[in-house]
Design an enzyme around this catalytic site. Structure first.
Site, PDB file in Angstrom:
ATOM      1  N   ASP A  94      78.516  15.964   3.339  1.00 42.54           N
ATOM      2  CA  ASP A  94      77.263  16.673   3.153  1.00 42.54           C
ATOM      3  C   ASP A  94      76.212  15.638   2.753  1.00 42.54           C
ATOM      4  O   ASP A  94      76.518  14.453   2.598  1.00 42.54           O
ATOM      5  CB  ASP A  94      77.426  17.764   2.090  1.00 42.54           C
ATOM      6  CG  ASP A  94      76.492  18.941   2.301  1.00 42.54           C
ATOM      7  OD1 ASP A  94      75.384  18.717   2.818  1.00 42.54           O
ATOM      8  OD2 ASP A  94      76.863  20.075   1.951  1.00 42.54           O
ATOM      9  N   ASP A 129      70.415  18.617   6.452  1.00 47.37           N
ATOM     10  CA  ASP A 129      71.414  19.231   5.580  1.00 47.37           C
ATOM     11  C   ASP A 129      71.884  20.504   6.268  1.00 47.37           C
ATOM     12  O   ASP A 129      71.201  21.519   6.235  1.00 47.37           O
ATOM     13  CB  ASP A 129      70.792  19.530   4.213  1.00 47.37           C
ATOM     14  CG  ASP A 129      71.696  20.307   3.295  1.00 47.37           C
ATOM     15  OD1 ASP A 129      72.903  20.311   3.533  1.00 47.37           O
ATOM     16  OD2 ASP A 129      71.177  20.928   2.339  1.00 47.37           O
ATOM     17  N   GLU A 149      77.868  27.564   3.652  1.00 43.99           N
ATOM     18  CA  GLU A 149      77.748  26.641   2.518  1.00 43.99           C
ATOM     19  C   GLU A 149      76.472  26.870   1.721  1.00 43.99           C
ATOM     20  O   GLU A 149      76.483  26.803   0.486  1.00 43.99           O
ATOM     21  CB  GLU A 149      77.809  25.187   3.012  1.00 43.99           C
ATOM     22  CG  GLU A 149      78.018  24.165   1.917  1.00 43.99           C
ATOM     23  CD  GLU A 149      76.730  23.720   1.206  1.00 43.99           C
ATOM     24  OE1 GLU A 149      76.830  23.072   0.150  1.00 43.99           O
ATOM     25  OE2 GLU A 149      75.627  24.009   1.728  1.00 43.99           O
ATOM     26  N   GLU A 150      75.374  27.135   2.403  1.00 37.45           N
ATOM     27  CA  GLU A 150      74.092  27.264   1.698  1.00 37.45           C
ATOM     28  C   GLU A 150      74.049  28.468   0.762  1.00 37.45           C
ATOM     29  O   GLU A 150      73.189  28.543  -0.108  1.00 37.45           O
ATOM     30  CB  GLU A 150      72.935  27.347   2.702  1.00 37.45           C
ATOM     31  CG  GLU A 150      72.685  26.074   3.500  1.00 37.45           C
ATOM     32  CD  GLU A 150      72.209  24.900   2.655  1.00 37.45           C
ATOM     33  OE1 GLU A 150      71.977  25.071   1.438  1.00 37.45           O
ATOM     34  OE2 GLU A 150      72.069  23.793   3.206  1.00 37.45           O
ATOM     35  N   HIS A 162      78.807  21.586   7.335  1.00 37.78           N
ATOM     36  CA  HIS A 162      78.371  22.960   7.606  1.00 37.78           C
ATOM     37  C   HIS A 162      77.188  23.030   8.550  1.00 37.78           C
ATOM     38  O   HIS A 162      76.275  22.197   8.496  1.00 37.78           O
ATOM     39  CB  HIS A 162      78.062  23.703   6.297  1.00 37.78           C
ATOM     40  CG  HIS A 162      76.915  23.173   5.500  1.00 37.78           C
ATOM     41  ND1 HIS A 162      75.626  23.644   5.648  1.00 37.78           N
ATOM     42  CD2 HIS A 162      76.847  22.236   4.517  1.00 37.78           C
ATOM     43  CE1 HIS A 162      74.826  23.023   4.809  1.00 37.78           C
ATOM     44  NE2 HIS A 162      75.533  22.159   4.099  1.00 37.78           N
ATOM     45  N   HIS A 214      66.084  20.052   1.502  1.00 35.62           N
ATOM     46  CA  HIS A 214      65.625  21.439   1.513  1.00 35.62           C
ATOM     47  C   HIS A 214      64.112  21.533   1.699  1.00 35.62           C
ATOM     48  O   HIS A 214      63.496  22.533   1.324  1.00 35.62           O
ATOM     49  CB  HIS A 214      66.073  22.193   0.257  1.00 35.62           C
ATOM     50  CG  HIS A 214      67.520  22.563   0.288  1.00 35.62           C
ATOM     51  ND1 HIS A 214      68.051  23.558  -0.505  1.00 35.62           N
ATOM     52  CD2 HIS A 214      68.562  22.083   1.013  1.00 35.62           C
ATOM     53  CE1 HIS A 214      69.345  23.664  -0.261  1.00 35.62           C
ATOM     54  NE2 HIS A 214      69.675  22.770   0.656  1.00 35.62           N
TER      55      HIS A 214
END
Length: 346
Positions: free
Chosen positions: A240, A185, A219-220, A68, A320
């Site tokens: 991922d 990510d 996706e997030e 993603h 993150h």
């Protein structure tokens, strides 16, 4: 065959394209231009994702790999009386992980205005207990790089509620082979898939089955890859990040193969097939469990798709937040994908 420097070149380009969930058109455009230049058939879905398809030796059963391009970010929630901005999160992160970060405000008329994300009592020369103050939606704000002292002045330069806010990536490759950047990510995995498609286009990889590459864009926020799955798809592999922390097996130097996340176990036989491929080809791997994690593959299963699902990816430290991986992790992940798409279905 795998060239980590080429993977990194894609990642560096990708992370500099702002693409918080909901604001991903430019990142998808980048992927579309990539596919077009290599004459890879693709379509843009109604949700704005990209689905590329390459025919394999067996066209009766298909595989799908996804990564993603959407990232964490924020949106303007309120313009404060002093002209600064309150934010609302896009994706799951902690406010302290973006404190002090440079950002861009993307206005409705296409302008980009820069700023800095700060707590509203930053100066230690003024606020005695600044370090103890809670970081949340009420206390964090954007200091805009413009002469604005009132709400009206901020509105006058084009900023409004609902404008997207992206975080500066600050991408860097160290002499020791570490790749540091926000948004690894999952743009690290997108870069890996683009490199794999390069190799397929050059005739260096022979696909055992027709294979689809879904570059997803939600996706997030939980629903990136649970639609637009071609009906012949049997195996669905999300590429991922692997999460690193206390009690985790994943590291920055290997490919992570997920056994279970918050959605439950991934398909056991597919996981064992991936492990067997890694062992047969001397690929450094770790099998791991992520307690607070979900992927596009698990979203597809929740949506009711009848597919075999798996999850692999490079190990990403400080996910993150201030993310980092090593070139060796990129290489091992790419090698596992290469051997997987050449292999027979398990």
């Amino acid at each position: 065959m795998i060239n980590e420097k080429e993977i990194v070149s894609y990642i560096k380009e990708l992370v500099t394209i702002p693409s918080p969930s909901g604001y991903t058109e430019e990142a998808i455009k980048y992927a579309a231009e990539f596919m077009g230049n290599r004459k890879v058939p693709y379509e843009i879905t109604n949700k704005g994702a990209l689905l590329a398809s390459i025919k394999g030796e067996d066209d009766g059963k298909h595989r799908l790999l996804t990564a993603h391009v959407d990232t964490l970010g924020a949106m303007v929630k309120e313009i404060k009386p002093n002209g600064r901005l309150k934010l609302t999160m896009i994706g799951g992160f902690r406010w302290n992980s973006v404190e002090g970060e440079y950002c861009k405000i993307h206005t409705a008329d296409g302008k980009i205005i820069t700023g800095t994300i700060l707590i509203n009592q930053t100066s230690v020369h003024v606020y005695k207990n600044a370090g103890d103050a809670k970081r949340d939606e009420e206390t964090m704000e954007v200091r805009i790089d413009a002469v604005v002292k009132t709400k009206a002045e901020t509105e006058a330069i084009g900023i409004s509620v609902g404008d997207f806010v992206s975080f500066e990536p600050r991408v860097e490759v160290t002499d020791g082979g570490f790749l540091k950047s926000r948004h690894l990510d999952d743009k690290a995995s997108v870069g890996i898939l683009l490199h794999i498609i390069d190799l397929i286009s050059a005739g260096k990889i022979k696909l055992a089955y027709t294979t689809h590459f879904l570059i997803s864009n939600n996706e997030e926020i939980g629903y990136g890859g649970n639609s637009n799955i071609p009906g012949q798809t049997v195996e669905y592999l999300a590429v991922d990040m692997g999460a690193i922390g206390d009690g985790q097996a994943t590291d920055e130097f290997s490919v992570s193969i997920c056994a279970k996340d918050s959605s439950g176990p991934y398909h056991y036989r597919l996981r064992q097939h991936l492990v067997a491929l890694a062992q047969a080809h001397e690929i450094d791997y770790r099998v791991d469990i992520y307690p607070y994690y979900g992927s596009d593959a698990s979203a597809a299963i929740r949506a009711g798709h009848d597919v075999v699902h798996g999850l692999i990816g490079p190990g990403i430290d400080a996910s993150h937040a201030f993310e980092r991986t090593h070139l060796s992790s990129l290489k091992h992940t790419a090698n596992l994908i290469l051997h997987y798409i050449e292999s027979e279905m398990m």
